[in-house]
Design a protein around this motif. Sequence first.
Motif, PDB file in Angstrom:
ATOM      1  N   PHE A  67       0.855  -1.189   0.000  1.00 24.36           N
ATOM      2  CA  PHE A  67       0.000   0.000   0.000  1.00 24.36           C
ATOM      3  C   PHE A  67       0.891   1.240   0.000  1.00 24.36           C
ATOM      4  O   PHE A  67       1.843   1.329   0.781  1.00 24.36           O
ATOM      5  N   VAL A  68       0.569   2.202  -0.852  1.00 22.98           N
ATOM      6  CA  VAL A  68       1.272   3.485  -0.878  1.00 22.98           C
ATOM      7  C   VAL A  68       0.287   4.553  -0.439  1.00 22.98           C
ATOM      8  O   VAL A  68      -0.741   4.785  -1.095  1.00 22.98           O
ATOM      9  N   LEU A  69       0.574   5.197   0.679  1.00 26.23           N
ATOM     10  CA  LEU A  69      -0.274   6.265   1.199  1.00 26.23           C
ATOM     11  C   LEU A  69       0.209   7.570   0.578  1.00 26.23           C
ATOM     12  O   LEU A  69       1.275   8.089   0.917  1.00 26.23           O
ATOM     13  N   LEU A  70      -0.594   8.086  -0.337  1.00 27.13           N
ATOM     14  CA  LEU A  70      -0.171   9.228  -1.142  1.00 27.13           C
ATOM     15  C   LEU A  70      -0.283  10.552  -0.386  1.00 27.13           C
ATOM     16  O   LEU A  70      -1.069  10.701   0.554  1.00 27.13           O
ATOM     17  N   HIS A  71       0.526  11.524  -0.857  1.00 30.90           N
ATOM     18  CA  HIS A  71       0.390  12.935  -0.509  1.00 30.90           C
ATOM     19  C   HIS A  71       0.713  13.240   0.946  1.00 30.90           C
ATOM     20  O   HIS A  71       0.089  14.113   1.568  1.00 30.90           O
ATOM     21  N   SER A  72       1.678  12.483   1.506  1.00 29.31           N
ATOM     22  CA  SER A  72       2.130  12.703   2.878  1.00 29.31           C
ATOM     23  C   SER A  72       1.015  12.499   3.900  1.00 29.31           C
ATOM     24  O   SER A  72       1.209  12.745   5.089  1.00 29.31           O
ATOM     25  N   SER A  73      -0.169  12.110   3.437  1.00 25.86           N
ATOM     26  CA  SER A  73      -1.361  11.950   4.286  1.00 25.86           C
ATOM     27  C   SER A  73      -1.651  13.211   5.099  1.00 25.86           C
ATOM     28  O   SER A  73      -2.335  13.159   6.116  1.00 25.86           O
ATOM     29  N   TYR A  74      -1.112  14.336   4.665  1.00 26.78           N
ATOM     30  CA  TYR A  74      -1.264  15.596   5.405  1.00 26.78           C
ATOM     31  C   TYR A  74      -2.736  15.969   5.536  1.00 26.78           C
ATOM     32  O   TYR A  74      -3.473  15.899   4.543  1.00 26.78           O
ATOM     33  N   PRO A  75      -3.221  16.330   6.706  1.00 30.58           N
ATOM     34  CA  PRO A  75      -2.477  16.614   7.948  1.00 30.58           C
ATOM     35  C   PRO A  75      -2.317  15.410   8.884  1.00 30.58           C
ATOM     36  O   PRO A  75      -2.111  15.592  10.072  1.00 30.58           O
ATOM     37  N   TYR A  76      -2.440  14.199   8.333  1.00 32.51           N
ATOM     38  CA  TYR A  76      -2.357  12.989   9.160  1.00 32.51           C
ATOM     39  C   TYR A  76      -1.037  12.264   8.930  1.00 32.51           C
ATOM     40  O   TYR A  76      -0.985  11.038   8.871  1.00 32.51           O
ATOM     41  N   THR A  77       0.044  13.027   8.799  1.00 32.58           N
ATOM     42  CA  THR A  77       1.336  12.431   8.474  1.00 32.58           C
ATOM     43  C   THR A  77       1.790  11.456   9.551  1.00 32.58           C
ATOM     44  O   THR A  77       2.344  10.394   9.250  1.00 32.58           O
ATOM     45  N   ARG A  78       1.573  11.775  10.815  1.00 30.84           N
ATOM     46  CA  ARG A  78       2.029  10.890  11.886  1.00 30.84           C
ATOM     47  C   ARG A  78       1.253   9.569  11.874  1.00 30.84           C
ATOM     48  O   ARG A  78       1.825   8.505  12.118  1.00 30.84           O
ATOM     49  N   GLU A  79      -0.033   9.632  11.612  1.00 28.66           N
ATOM     50  CA  GLU A  79      -0.809   8.398  11.538  1.00 28.66           C
ATOM     51  C   GLU A  79      -0.291   7.502  10.407  1.00 28.66           C
ATOM     52  O   GLU A  79      -0.123   6.279  10.572  1.00 28.66           O
ATOM     53  N   ALA A  80      -0.017   8.126   9.246  1.00 27.59           N
ATOM     54  CA  ALA A  80       0.525   7.361   8.127  1.00 27.59           C
ATOM     55  C   ALA A  80       1.905   6.816   8.467  1.00 27.59           C
ATOM     56  O   ALA A  80       2.241   5.675   8.115  1.00 27.59           O
ATOM     57  N   GLY A  81       2.702   7.637   9.167  1.00 31.43           N
ATOM     58  CA  GLY A  81       4.029   7.185   9.574  1.00 31.43           C
ATOM     59  C   GLY A  81       3.980   5.977  10.483  1.00 31.43           C
ATOM     60  O   GLY A  81       4.801   5.059  10.382  1.00 31.43           O
ATOM     61  N   TYR A  82       2.986   5.955  11.357  1.00 30.12           N
ATOM     62  CA  TYR A  82       2.822   4.800  12.253  1.00 30.12           C
ATOM     63  C   TYR A  82       2.525   3.540  11.438  1.00 30.12           C
ATOM     64  O   TYR A  82       3.103   2.480  11.670  1.00 30.12           O
ATOM     65  N   LEU A  83       1.616   3.644  10.475  1.00 29.99           N
ATOM     66  CA  LEU A  83       1.270   2.486   9.656  1.00 29.99           C
ATOM     67  C   LEU A  83       2.483   1.993   8.868  1.00 29.99           C
ATOM     68  O   LEU A  83       2.720   0.785   8.749  1.00 29.99           O
ATOM     69  N   ALA A  84       3.275   2.926   8.311  1.00 27.21           N
ATOM     70  CA  ALA A  84       4.462   2.544   7.548  1.00 27.21           C
ATOM     71  C   ALA A  84       5.543   1.959   8.441  1.00 27.21           C
ATOM     72  O   ALA A  84       6.431   1.237   7.968  1.00 27.21           O
ATOM     73  N   CYS A  85       5.470   2.254   9.726  1.00 28.96           N
ATOM     74  CA  CYS A  85       6.453   1.708  10.670  1.00 28.96           C
ATOM     75  C   CYS A  85       6.102   0.281  11.061  1.00 28.96           C
ATOM     76  O   CYS A  85       6.970  -0.592  11.088  1.00 28.96           O
ATOM     77  N   VAL A  86       4.832   0.013  11.361  1.00 27.41           N
ATOM     78  CA  VAL A  86       4.474  -1.280  11.947  1.00 27.41           C
ATOM     79  C   VAL A  86       4.017  -2.305  10.918  1.00 27.41           C
ATOM     80  O   VAL A  86       3.937  -3.496  11.232  1.00 27.41           O
ATOM     81  N   TYR A  87       3.715  -1.851   9.671  1.00 23.21           N
ATOM     82  CA  TYR A  87       3.309  -2.797   8.629  1.00 23.21           C
ATOM     83  C   TYR A  87       4.354  -2.767   7.503  1.00 23.21           C
ATOM     84  O   TYR A  87       4.559  -1.722   6.878  1.00 23.21           O
ATOM     85  N   PRO A  88       4.992  -3.898   7.217  1.00 27.13           N
ATOM     86  CA  PRO A  88       6.058  -3.901   6.196  1.00 27.13           C
ATOM     87  C   PRO A  88       5.547  -3.696   4.784  1.00 27.13           C
ATOM     88  O   PRO A  88       6.353  -3.499   3.867  1.00 27.13           O
ATOM     89  N   ASN A  89       4.236  -3.749   4.598  1.00 31.18           N
ATOM     90  CA  ASN A  89       3.663  -3.554   3.265  1.00 31.18           C
ATOM     91  C   ASN A  89       3.090  -2.157   3.063  1.00 31.18           C
ATOM     92  O   ASN A  89       2.301  -1.937   2.139  1.00 31.18           O
ATOM     93  N   VAL A  90       3.515  -1.193   3.895  1.00 33.41           N
ATOM     94  CA  VAL A  90       3.015   0.178   3.782  1.00 33.41           C
ATOM     95  C   VAL A  90       4.178   1.126   3.487  1.00 33.41           C
ATOM     96  O   VAL A  90       5.223   1.073   4.147  1.00 33.41           O
TER      97      VAL A  90
END
Length: 869
Positions: free
Chosen positions: A294-317
């Motif tokens: 999964f690619v979370l587009l556009h920095s997920s702004y203003p939810y960048t930290r939430e997206a960062g968490y998903l990319a940290c704990v799931y190897p497919n993000v």
Amino acid sequence: MGSLSSLRQLIQTHPLIDNHAHNILSRAAASDYTKYPLEQIVSEAQGIALTNATSTLPFHRAAFQLATLYNCSSYDWDQLKAARNELVERDYESLIRRCLEGTHALLLDDLLTDQDVEPFDWHDRFTGSPSKRIVRIEAVAARILSAAVREHTVPSQSSGLSTFQALWETFSQDFSLRISEAIADPAVVGFKSVICYRTGLDVQPTDDGDAQRLLQSFARTISQATGSTPRVEDKPLNDWLIRQTLDLLQAAKAIQPNKPLQLHTGLGDNDINLLRSNPAHLQSLIAQYPDVDFVLLHSSYPYTREAGYLACVYPNVYLDLGEVFPMVSRDAQESILKESLELVPTRRLLWSTDGHFFPETFWLANKQFRDALEKVFVDNVMNGDFTIEQAKQAAVDILFYNSSRLYSLNERPRSETALVSGAGSLSHASPTDALEAFIQANPDVKYIWMQFIDYTATVRLRIFPILEFAKIVRGQRRIGICVALLWMLQDDTVAGGTTTGQFYMRPDLSSLRRNVGIDSRSASATVMSWWKTEDGEPLEECPRTTLLNITNILRDEFDIETTCGFEVEVVFLKPAVSPSTGEEEDWAPIITNHSWSQMTRETRRVLPLLEEIAEALTSVGIYLEQFHSESSPGQFEFILPPDSPVAAVDTLIKARQVIACVAEQHGLRATLYPRPYPFAAGTASHAHVSISPPTKEAPFLAGVLHHYPSLVAFTLSGDASYDRVKSGIWSGGEWVTWGTQNREAPIRKISPGHWEIKSLDGLANMYLAMSAFLAAGYAGVKENRPLTIKDCRHDAATLDEAERSALGITTKLPTTLPQSLDALASNETLQELLGSNLVKNYITVKRAESKKLNAMDEKTRRKWLIERY
């Protein structure tokens, strides 16, 4: 090792892969600001809200930067638009080329719209590699719905749900088929959903077995479908589109290259539900499909930290860092980058511009992202969070390699050869940094061969211990070469000129590659050199400088980019021993049961040698496109990748050296001699030349043909070269002409702006040969010379005089070296473009060389040349 300046330079210049973008407007629509407001380059607002964008900080910053792009002295928006209009009207493609400078590849979602934009593959002319496609799944669904509405009678919702069942089954089957076809399509590297805009990211992981609820959703959607592209925005149906795509991607993962699903998250225009655009809603879906990326587009702004968490704990993000450049302020951009780095592994951060419609969206995004990345990474290094090398690796991963890996692109920047292969370093890095990087990757290398090519195409060199070479790179010492080299023959005889004075070699670190194939114990590398004057200026007579200059003037004056690629033909020979003396007295082919592109019993015996050569070339970053047997006994061809002209010739010279060295390890000689056997086809060194854009191909080709009798003095540079130029032996024929896919014409046209030069062999100094070809083409463009010779589909020698005349074919190729040298001596245009001193000295050397060789008997002359070429 390295410095902050090298880190800054790397970030600002490394080629990038733009992992999410859209088509650019056609020239006709590029200035239609009523339909496409220019203010949209810095704002997602629409309508009346967009008028307020001109008072935002991102807008003022963009206006300031665009003034430099447009070469406008004012930051006033109306004046900027006027300057832009003038650029679009004068040369829209040049503006686009400037805006996409540094972009290696585009991954395009080309289903945003099909109106007013250029087609998908049109964008390839501006990038280093062909574009790839990202398929927008809602657009696929909308097109299927549109076709269904046109082709079938759609029941009314009051007629009962069961009346929609057949349409639903057809739709669901068609959608699955289209997605499956896209998964199998090599041009498609990923998929995208805009469900964030439609019904939100809270996608239900399953439909809870509620088939009726899904059918109701479909019935509502198709009943409301109007226009050519109906909008799919009913939650059960939209959720199903996502799940069905993920099911198909997960099933194909074992047999197809990886193809991720991109999801728009966060920032969007006013039809988005901001609360439901938070990527946290996707957590259960991501967990359900661990084999899909999964690619979370556009920095997920203003939810960048939430997206960062998903990319940290799931190897497919993966988290994409696009769109917020240039949509938010400088401070916000740097903050978003810092938030992304809080948790996300740098190998799972991707770059994109979300560029669309206006080429400036690409330019502003890339410029502002590089600036923010530089600021954040330099601060990290100074704070002790990164070493310089760690920061460099993270930067090139984010800009390039993460996307290359994730989308299975297998791309490499043209300006870079992997350090791990021992093939050199970044061509844009400073010489000192490039050498440091090379040494770090190749700690066993102790000696550097500084090479230079004289006018007889003899490769000459000086060998330096690595510490002394480092002094040369740092400018602490200079290496002088006697100017007598400008008149020197292969045996060091000087054909006139002077022995007083010298020039200086300056290594070009972009060509630094370790030596392979010589001996496993060799701890050396080669580098090509520029020739400099006493004052450090380029020497007019330097072949590499000549080629660089003509390449640059084509680009600077006409925005023509040139690319070259070479075919290395060699004949492998074994020593022929005299039965009476037991001494080597000649050379003989290693195999005789041999023909073009055939694998005979004898050819198979040579296969280990060919594969060893291919592997040796790969180890120094030279990736063959193919290799095969050629027509003459013991003859094989190795096709090299294309590159900029100087780099392509550098690669050719290195490849020839590797081939010759590997052959020597087996007691063989790999010769470039133009025609070893009078009974068989000769040995060429065909070159492919492309100009981009190809719009000037007619005057370019006209110039080449007009000057062809003169330029063959460089391409067929020895008396032996003319033994190969015969009709009927696939050598390019005997007449000055060209033909589409005609291998018996001196110039074979392959595609618009792409030609193969047939009248070319291994005796040529290839820097000069390509300089002459490009100079002739440049002259044709500058003079806007008409193309009077028509496309010839036959061997011109087989036509009668009337047939040739009808095609405009009037001139024969020179049949001897003196003829071509005389033509060059009287060609003022080529002398002016290549340098009068260079041409004068070249003619002197070649005439002296011809005299020396013609004094030998035929057998001695053949052996003499085979042992040198």
